[in-house]
Design a protein around this motif. Sequence first.
Motif, short mmCIF file in Angstrom:
data_model
loop_
_atom_site.label_atom_id
_atom_site.label_comp_id
_atom_site.label_asym_id
_atom_site.label_seq_id
_atom_site.Cartn_x
_atom_site.Cartn_y
_atom_site.Cartn_z
N GLY A 80 -44.59 -27.59 -5.60
CA GLY A 80 -43.62 -28.52 -5.04
C GLY A 80 -42.21 -27.99 -4.99
O GLY A 80 -41.28 -28.67 -4.55
N LYS A 81 -42.04 -26.75 -5.44
CA LYS A 81 -40.70 -26.15 -5.43
C LYS A 81 -40.81 -24.66 -5.66
O LYS A 81 -41.86 -24.14 -6.07
N VAL A 82 -39.73 -23.96 -5.38
CA VAL A 82 -39.54 -22.56 -5.77
C VAL A 82 -38.13 -22.47 -6.34
O VAL A 82 -37.18 -23.01 -5.76
N ASP A 83 -37.99 -21.84 -7.48
CA ASP A 83 -36.68 -21.71 -8.12
C ASP A 83 -36.05 -20.34 -7.89
O ASP A 83 -34.82 -20.22 -7.84
N VAL A 84 -36.89 -19.32 -7.80
CA VAL A 84 -36.39 -17.94 -7.67
C VAL A 84 -37.17 -17.22 -6.58
O VAL A 84 -38.41 -17.21 -6.60
N LYS B 154 -31.29 -28.37 -0.88
CA LYS B 154 -31.75 -29.71 -1.22
C LYS B 154 -31.86 -29.88 -2.73
O LYS B 154 -31.58 -30.95 -3.29
N GLN B 155 -32.28 -28.79 -3.41
CA GLN B 155 -32.38 -28.81 -4.88
C GLN B 155 -31.03 -28.67 -5.55
O GLN B 155 -30.90 -28.92 -6.75
N HIS B 156 -30.02 -28.21 -4.78
CA HIS B 156 -28.70 -27.87 -5.32
C HIS B 156 -28.84 -26.78 -6.40
O HIS B 156 -28.06 -26.73 -7.35
N ALA B 157 -29.85 -25.95 -6.24
CA ALA B 157 -30.08 -24.87 -7.21
C ALA B 157 -31.07 -23.88 -6.62
O ALA B 157 -31.80 -24.18 -5.68
N GLY B 158 -31.07 -22.70 -7.19
CA GLY B 158 -31.98 -21.65 -6.76
C GLY B 158 -31.34 -20.29 -6.94
O GLY B 158 -30.10 -20.18 -6.96
N THR B 159 -32.16 -19.28 -7.11
CA THR B 159 -31.67 -17.91 -7.27
C THR B 159 -32.40 -17.01 -6.29
O THR B 159 -33.63 -17.05 -6.20
N ILE B 160 -31.65 -16.19 -5.58
CA ILE B 160 -32.22 -15.23 -4.65
C ILE B 160 -31.92 -13.83 -5.16
O ILE B 160 -30.75 -13.46 -5.34
N VAL B 161 -32.96 -13.06 -5.41
CA VAL B 161 -32.83 -11.69 -5.90
C VAL B 161 -33.20 -10.73 -4.78
O VAL B 161 -34.26 -10.86 -4.17
N PHE B 162 -32.34 -9.79 -4.50
CA PHE B 162 -32.60 -8.76 -3.51
C PHE B 162 -32.71 -7.41 -4.23
O PHE B 162 -31.77 -7.00 -4.91
N MET B 163 -33.85 -6.74 -4.05
CA MET B 163 -34.01 -5.43 -4.66
C MET B 163 -33.44 -4.38 -3.71
O MET B 163 -34.12 -3.88 -2.81
#
Length: 276
Positions: free
Chosen positions: A74-78, A123-132
């Motif tokens: 129901g979600k993805v955080d990272v 929409k979550q007002h949160a999340g982290t995106i990591v780029f290698m």
Amino acid sequence: MAPLVWLITGTSSGFGLFFVHSVLAHGDKVIATARTLSKIQHLKEAGADIMQLDVTAPQAELDAKVKEAMGFYGKVDVLVNNAGYVQTGNWEDLSHEDLLAIFNTNVFGPINLTRLILPYFRKQHAGTIVFMGSSAAWQGNPGASAYNGSKAALQGMVEGLQQEMAPPGIKTLLIEAGSFRTELLDPKNVKLAPTNFKEYEKYNNWLKGLAKSLNGAQVGDTRKGVETVVDAVKGKGWAEGKEVPFRLVLGSDGIKTVVDKAKEVIALCEKWSDLF
């Protein structure tokens, strides 16, 4: 704290594979992806959810994949944009198709996937995106212009994204890794454009030998590098109580590359500043 849900691309080997095991060990959930699902079937047995995903797929297909990923928990955080490869070859031998292929995987793939997940994060007002990314973005190497260029392009795009996403509360982390002991330089993973010119034959043979000699002999410990990134995302270990920088350079050789380039450019600007 509730477990985080991580969506990771390119998990059949290298950093991606290590990320899956590290994140699971931290008690979080993982949606591991790869172009060929059979190559990551074993990760399901380790506790991860698995999903077929080719980052170079058309936008509509990627949209469907993101929705599929959201269906697991129901979600993805990272989101970890890890998929990538090395293309080598001289300028004269690299075709337009060669360049399109590496930019589609190393640049446009992460861009397109990230663009599709941003609405969920907002929409979550949160999340982290990591780029290698790679410290290769900071320098040019003969025979590696395609790879250097793809990582430099990603660097520029992500630096702008980080500033755009700060107000909505979405974190962006650019990892610029030096050489780590992954399968990135395995002969089966390195694409070398064949030469059509006798002047480059000796050099192309040298490139083949170089990749082979470096494979498995890189200075960086992949497990340690991955743990450093996971701690940065979770705010644990070395990152506990600290403001994690947007740009994180990994590995002693990666740090040396960036520092040497920075000194070179500063010296150049100082030497010729009187022109302006």
